[in-house]
Motif scaffolding. Structure first.
Motif, mmCIF file in Angstrom:
data_model
loop_
_atom_site.group_PDB
_atom_site.id
_atom_site.type_symbol
_atom_site.label_atom_id
_atom_site.label_comp_id
_atom_site.label_asym_id
_atom_site.label_seq_id
_atom_site.Cartn_x
_atom_site.Cartn_y
_atom_site.Cartn_z
ATOM 1 N N LEU A 1 76.479 92.750 95.907
ATOM 2 C CA LEU A 1 75.813 92.843 97.202
ATOM 3 C C LEU A 1 73.814 92.327 96.906
ATOM 4 O O LEU A 1 73.192 91.744 95.482
ATOM 5 N N PRO A 2 73.566 91.915 97.728
ATOM 6 C CA PRO A 2 72.325 91.112 98.304
ATOM 7 C C PRO A 2 70.763 92.356 97.552
ATOM 8 O O PRO A 2 71.525 93.477 97.731
ATOM 9 N N SER A 3 69.706 91.874 96.525
ATOM 10 C CA SER A 3 69.260 92.306 96.286
ATOM 11 C C SER A 3 67.891 92.754 97.994
ATOM 12 O O SER A 3 66.711 92.986 97.345
ATOM 13 N N ILE A 4 68.071 92.160 98.184
ATOM 14 C CA ILE A 4 66.876 91.599 99.255
ATOM 15 C C ILE A 4 67.324 92.027 100.871
ATOM 16 O O ILE A 4 68.651 91.839 100.611
ATOM 17 N N ASP A 5 66.262 92.926 101.767
ATOM 18 C CA ASP A 5 67.151 93.106 102.711
ATOM 19 C C ASP A 5 65.397 92.608 103.929
ATOM 20 O O ASP A 5 64.596 92.035 103.901
ATOM 21 N N ASN A 6 66.087 92.641 105.288
ATOM 22 C CA ASN A 6 65.390 92.228 106.547
ATOM 23 C C ASN A 6 64.185 93.915 106.826
ATOM 24 O O ASN A 6 64.738 94.929 106.838
ATOM 25 N N CYS A 7 63.228 93.774 106.499
ATOM 26 C CA CYS A 7 62.083 94.264 108.055
ATOM 27 C C CYS A 7 61.532 93.609 109.312
ATOM 28 O O CYS A 7 60.727 92.431 109.006
ATOM 29 N N THR A 8 62.262 94.205 109.943
ATOM 30 C CA THR A 8 62.255 92.776 111.474
ATOM 31 C C THR A 8 61.381 93.509 112.408
ATOM 32 O O THR A 8 61.681 94.358 112.997
ATOM 33 N N ASN A 9 60.329 92.613 112.332
ATOM 34 C CA ASN A 9 59.540 93.284 113.457
ATOM 35 C C ASN A 9 58.375 94.063 113.470
ATOM 36 O O ASN A 9 57.280 93.987 114.046
ATOM 37 N N ALA A 10 58.937 95.195 112.424
ATOM 38 C CA ALA A 10 58.344 96.112 112.140
ATOM 39 C C ALA A 10 56.693 95.679 111.948
ATOM 40 O O ALA A 10 55.518 96.863 111.772
ATOM 41 N N TRP A 11 56.809 94.547 111.365
ATOM 42 C CA TRP A 11 55.289 94.438 110.774
ATOM 43 C C TRP A 11 53.943 94.116 110.977
ATOM 44 O O TRP A 11 53.100 93.573 110.918
ATOM 45 N N MET A 12 54.820 93.550 112.765
ATOM 46 C CA MET A 12 53.652 92.733 113.480
ATOM 47 C C MET A 12 52.682 93.967 114.372
ATOM 48 O O MET A 12 52.897 95.113 114.196
ATOM 49 N N ASN A 13 51.520 93.138 114.550
ATOM 50 C CA ASN A 13 49.934 93.999 115.138
ATOM 51 C C ASN A 13 50.669 94.515 116.566
ATOM 52 O O ASN A 13 50.252 95.496 116.732
ATOM 53 N N LYS A 14 51.589 93.401 117.401
ATOM 54 C CA LYS A 14 50.926 93.372 118.928
ATOM 55 C C LYS A 14 52.349 92.923 119.256
ATOM 56 O O LYS A 14 52.943 91.695 118.772
ATOM 57 N N ALA A 15 52.825 92.634 119.899
ATOM 58 C CA ALA A 15 54.121 92.645 121.072
ATOM 59 C C ALA A 15 53.909 90.571 121.449
ATOM 60 O O ALA A 15 53.238 90.817 122.741
ATOM 61 N N ASP A 16 53.251 89.895 120.438
ATOM 62 C CA ASP A 16 53.013 88.538 120.876
ATOM 63 C C ASP A 16 53.578 87.598 120.337
ATOM 64 O O ASP A 16 54.088 87.872 118.295
ATOM 65 N N ILE A 17 54.061 87.008 120.965
ATOM 66 C CA ILE A 17 54.510 85.220 120.080
ATOM 67 C C ILE A 17 54.436 84.479 119.119
ATOM 68 O O ILE A 17 54.565 83.978 117.960
ATOM 69 N N ARG A 18 52.933 84.828 119.377
ATOM 70 C CA ARG A 18 51.783 84.441 118.431
ATOM 71 C C ARG A 18 52.264 84.778 117.041
ATOM 72 O O ARG A 18 51.932 84.273 115.687
ATOM 73 N N GLU A 19 52.851 85.897 117.183
ATOM 74 C CA GLU A 19 52.702 86.492 115.562
ATOM 75 C C GLU A 19 53.867 85.952 114.511
ATOM 76 O O GLU A 19 53.511 85.996 113.585
ATOM 77 N N ILE A 20 54.459 84.852 114.993
ATOM 78 C CA ILE A 20 55.686 84.076 114.148
ATOM 79 C C ILE A 20 54.718 83.775 113.400
ATOM 80 O O ILE A 20 55.164 83.253 112.695
ATOM 81 N N LEU A 21 53.615 82.875 114.284
ATOM 82 C CA LEU A 21 52.228 82.254 113.454
ATOM 83 C C LEU A 21 52.417 82.585 112.081
ATOM 84 O O LEU A 21 51.629 82.252 110.901
ATOM 85 N N THR A 22 51.886 84.203 111.547
ATOM 86 C CA THR A 22 51.340 85.024 110.864
ATOM 87 C C THR A 22 52.397 84.183 109.263
ATOM 88 O O THR A 22 52.699 84.249 109.324
ATOM 89 N N ASP A 23 51.180 84.392 108.033
ATOM 90 C CA ASP A 23 52.223 83.326 107.101
ATOM 91 C C ASP A 23 53.044 84.478 106.270
ATOM 92 O O ASP A 23 52.675 85.982 106.642
ATOM 93 N N ALA A 24 54.206 84.205 105.478
ATOM 94 C CA ALA A 24 55.125 84.772 105.312
ATOM 95 C C ALA A 24 54.592 86.333 104.320
ATOM 96 O O ALA A 24 54.803 86.903 104.182
ATOM 97 N N GLN A 25 53.062 85.279 103.633
ATOM 98 C CA GLN A 25 52.993 86.203 102.695
ATOM 99 C C GLN A 25 52.269 86.983 103.143
ATOM 100 O O GLN A 25 51.600 89.026 102.800
ATOM 101 N N GLN A 26 51.317 87.150 103.765
ATOM 102 C CA GLN A 26 50.787 88.034 104.768
ATOM 103 C C GLN A 26 51.449 88.951 106.442
ATOM 104 O O GLN A 26 50.686 90.114 106.438
#
Length: 756
Positions: A237-262
């Motif tokens: 089994l993989p030791s990684i998993d996804n956290c999808t959308n829950a990290w976003m501050n608002k419902a906006d496609i510009r959130e995709i520009l957020t650096d993965a580290q942040q």
């Protein structure tokens, strides 16, 4: 006795006694269903199976043998006395410690006092005492010595509980056991026994639904066995998993520009986005905004894949590269096809791809009813597309990098939606942009974020380069808005407003033909526009004979039908197998398993329709597929006729192509008028052409003065509406209706001695 406490969430059930915020036991009932609750039930079931008791249905009353053994060992004496109960428990259940025995005796004594206060008599208490002692011995003896321990025993009950069962569970709860009551039929029956929920608490959470009709613990056990089998399919089994959308501050496609580290810091998780946006925020600014958005993605160094319109279908070469065998069940299919997933550069990512692939295959199997052929097709699409985009999305991938996959303008197939759901469980931001609000998409997923904006913009391609950007002025956009208001459900239509149509053949009287012939189709009966598709009522008529035998009037009536968008054919056969056809040698290459290879057709050097509007090319190919599917022409899929159909439909002459190019589905449709005064019949190629043009939306009239059966050989019976208007006339010569003027008079004018 243990105190009854209420859990904050279902995970609290698995907390040891000393780790709970307040020392006590949980006694909860669950009457609603959700994915999270289902996961909890599976986990709790497993805990109860290992160190507890599982009851599916009812606690059976003690049988005659059990009662006889109890009477032999314990006698028939009963006293409502705590010391009496302790002594009896010591003899009946010797494995209990003194503390556990004191707790159980106190719990039974307290329960009896409650029953006494509610009007139960001593005989009822005696019966309850015998029933409890038998249940403790025959059903719960395995957990008696665990009551009140650090890891509390778990009891799982599924069904509608009775009064004495509830009192038994109250005893076990007070003595130190966690209890979960599952109520697939709802909570109403329980409320009759415990109106104020004093004994147990009802667990509730938002978004729950009723339990599935099939739910019971046997079904749950089967589902858990399937999951165990699936775990074996995963391998490591993989030791990684996804956290999808829950990290976003608002419902906006510009959130995709957020650096993965942040996006988040929790170990073992990558943070990605899964978004579909319908419409645009501002029609004037959207092209420039989305161009800037794309450029920022490119300069960030992330892998970016962009598809304008539908994801291109797998090619035959891509499909043949997928190793597969014949499978008899879903497990074989998932295990066999997952071996195609290879990403040796990062084992963790490969394990995640394999697990995601297997999970989706099992999810789809429930939707498809375990149809192995259909599942195989879906799985092959997934694997082809993963292999196609893998290099661009995951080149040199390391945690927590996130690439981007964008679909712009169209997402119309279930296979595309499945692939996007697949990518959304990998380290990929998946974005679907549908700026035109008339667009639809089958994509649905619990983790999908839908953004719906009010303004609609018809933008054909994603503006990836400045030279391809189309920026509207405010005046231009205002004109488009006015255009939408005027032509949306108003009965008025702008030029070439629709790109899809379906032809339906009218049954009309002979006298109506001349009225309908040159009429715009929107005024005809049965015309309709629904879901961006126009229903075109068309004529397909055979007129036999000559009215009153008057040939002069006969030709005059035909002459009136020769409108500018009418093509006249004055002799048959019009086409034959010897007619020049550059498509014919290649027709066998354009059909596979009954489906046209449309992209291959368009790319072929012999394809002659590339000059037409792109939407009209697609329209013609769709109608050709429909002609094959409906098997209108005799011999289709029997003797190679299907290849003749393809060659004929893809070799329309210049006059027909011009009529089709100018065809507006809401205005006057193109027309074909065929006159046959001889004994000759339509060839196979003629019949194909007639059937094809009828599906395209042509009005087609046959004038057969002889009344002969000249069009029925290759077409179905009653395919053409037939009218007999007069006596049959033979050996007529067709006038030159459209010849140039000679000596100041048209030839047909000279024939009849008058002007038309």
């Amino acid at each position: 006795m243990q105190k009854h406490i209420i859990p904050k969430n279902l995970r609290d059930f698995f907390t040891p006694l000393s780790g709970r915020e307040e020392k006590g036991v949980y006694f909860c009932r669950i009457a609603g269903y959700s994915t999270a609750i289902f996961d909890f039930i599976k986990q709790y079931y497993d805990a109860a199976r290992r160190a507890g008791v599982i009851i599916d249905g009812k606690l059976a009353n003690p049988d005659a043998n059990q009662l006889a053994y109890f009477s032999e060992m314990m006698g028939t004496e009963f006293r409502l006395d705590l010391t009496f109960l302790k002594n009896k428990l010591h003899k009946w259940l010797p494995r209990m410690s003194d503390q556990q025995r004191d707790n159980v005796a106190a719990a039974i004594f307290s329960s009896f006092q409650d029953m006494l206060a509610k009007g139960k008599n001593e005989n009822m208490l005696r019966n309850a005492y015998i029933k409890y002692m038998c249940w403790l011995y025959y059903k719960f003896e395995r957990i008696i010595h665990q009551l009140g321990a650090e890891n509390l025993p778990k009891i799982l009950y599924n069904g509608t509980i009775s009064y004495y069962e509830l009192q038994m569970f109250l005893v076990l709860s007070r003595a130190g056991a966690d209890i979960v009551l599952l109520e697939p039929e709802g909570d109403a029956a329980y409320r009759h026994l415990d109106q104020s929920s004093e004994i147990s608490s009802l667990y509730e959470e938002p978004g729950t639904t009723a339990f599935p009709d099939s739910f019971n613990l046997k079904w749950l056990q089967q589902e858990m066995a399937k999951e165990a089998n699936r775990q074996r399919l995963y391998g490591a089994l993989p030791s990684i998993d996804n956290c999808t959308n829950a990290w976003m501050n608002k419902a906006d496609i510009r959130e995709i520009l957020t650096d993965a580290q942040q996006r988040g810091k929790q170990a073992g998780f990558f943070y990605n986005a899964f978004i579909i946006q319908y419409g645009v925020e501002d029609k004037l600014l959207f092209p420039n905004d989305i161009f800037s958005f794309y450029k920022q993605l490119q300069t960030s160094g992330r892998g970016v894949c962009l598809e304008n319109g539908n994801i291109p279908l797998p090619s035959p070469e891509e499909i043949s590269a997928i190793r597969r065998q014949n499978y008899t069940n879903v497990e074989q299919l998932a295990a066999g096809l997952s071996a195609n997933i290879q990403y040796t550069a990062n084992p963790q990512l490969q394990r995640l791809m394999v697990k995601t692939f297997i999970d989706l295959i099992f999810e789809e199997s429930k939707q498809d009813g375990n149809n192995i052929a259909r599942l195989t097709n879906k799985a092959v699409y997934l694997l082809v597309w993963l292999k196609r985009y893998q290099k661009d999305l995951f080149a040199h991938w390391q945690m927590p990098q996130i690439s981007v996959f964008i679909v712009f303008g169209k997402c119309t197939t279930a296979n595309e939606a499945l692939f996007l759901r697949f990518l959304a469980r990998l380290p990929v931001d998946v974005l679907v942009l549908l700026p035109d609000l008339n667009s639809t998409c089958p994509l649905q997923d619990p983790s999908l974020l839908e953004i719906r904006l009010e303004q609609s913009l018809a933008l054909e391609t994603f503006p990836v380069e400045p030279a391809r950007m189309r920026v509207s002025t405010a005046a231009y956009q205002a004109e488009r808005d006015l255009d939408t208001l005027m032509y949306q459900d108003s009965g008025m239509y702008r030029n070439q407003q629709y790109s899809q149509a379906e032809a339906v053949t009218l049954r009309a009287m002979y006298e109506e033909i001349s009225i309908l012939w040159d009429q715009e189709v929107k005024y005809r009966p049965s015309f309709a526009v629904m879901n961006q598709t126009v229903t075109i009522p068309v004529l397909l008529e055979k007129i036999c004979g000559v009215k009153d035998g008057q040939t002069n009037q006969y030709w005059m009536d035909i002459k009136k039908l020769l409108t500018p968008n009418t093509l006249l054919v004055s002799q048959v056969p019009w086409l034959t197998s010897l007619t020049a056809n550059p498509i014919k040698p290649f027709a066998t290459q354009f059909l596979q398993n009954g489906r046209l290879l449309k992209n291959k057709i368009k790319a072929h050097k012999a394809y002659g329709y590339g000059i037409l509007r792109s939407e009209m090319q697609d329209y013609l190919l769709n109608k050709l597929q429909l002609l094959l599917d409906q098997r209108i022409v005799a011999g289709t899929y029997q003797n190679g006729t299907e290849y003749t159909i393809i060659a004929t439909a893809l070799n329309l002459n210049k006059d027909l192509l011009r009529l089709i190019q100018n065809f507006d589905f809401t205005k006057k449709n193109p027309k074909l008028l065929i006159i046959n005064t001889t004994e000759k019949i339509l060839s196979l190629e003629d019949s194909i052409l007639i059937a094809f043009l009828n599906l395209v939306g042509f009005d087609i009239l046959f004038f057969i003065p002889t009344g002969y059966q000249c069009i029925e050989k290759f077409l179905p019976v009653d395919y053409v509406n037939e009218h007999h208007i007069g006596e049959y006339v033979y050996d007529l010569s067709v006038p030159e209706f459209r010849s140039d003027q000679e000596s100041g008079l048209h030839s047909i004018k000279r024939l009849f001695g008058r002007s038309f």
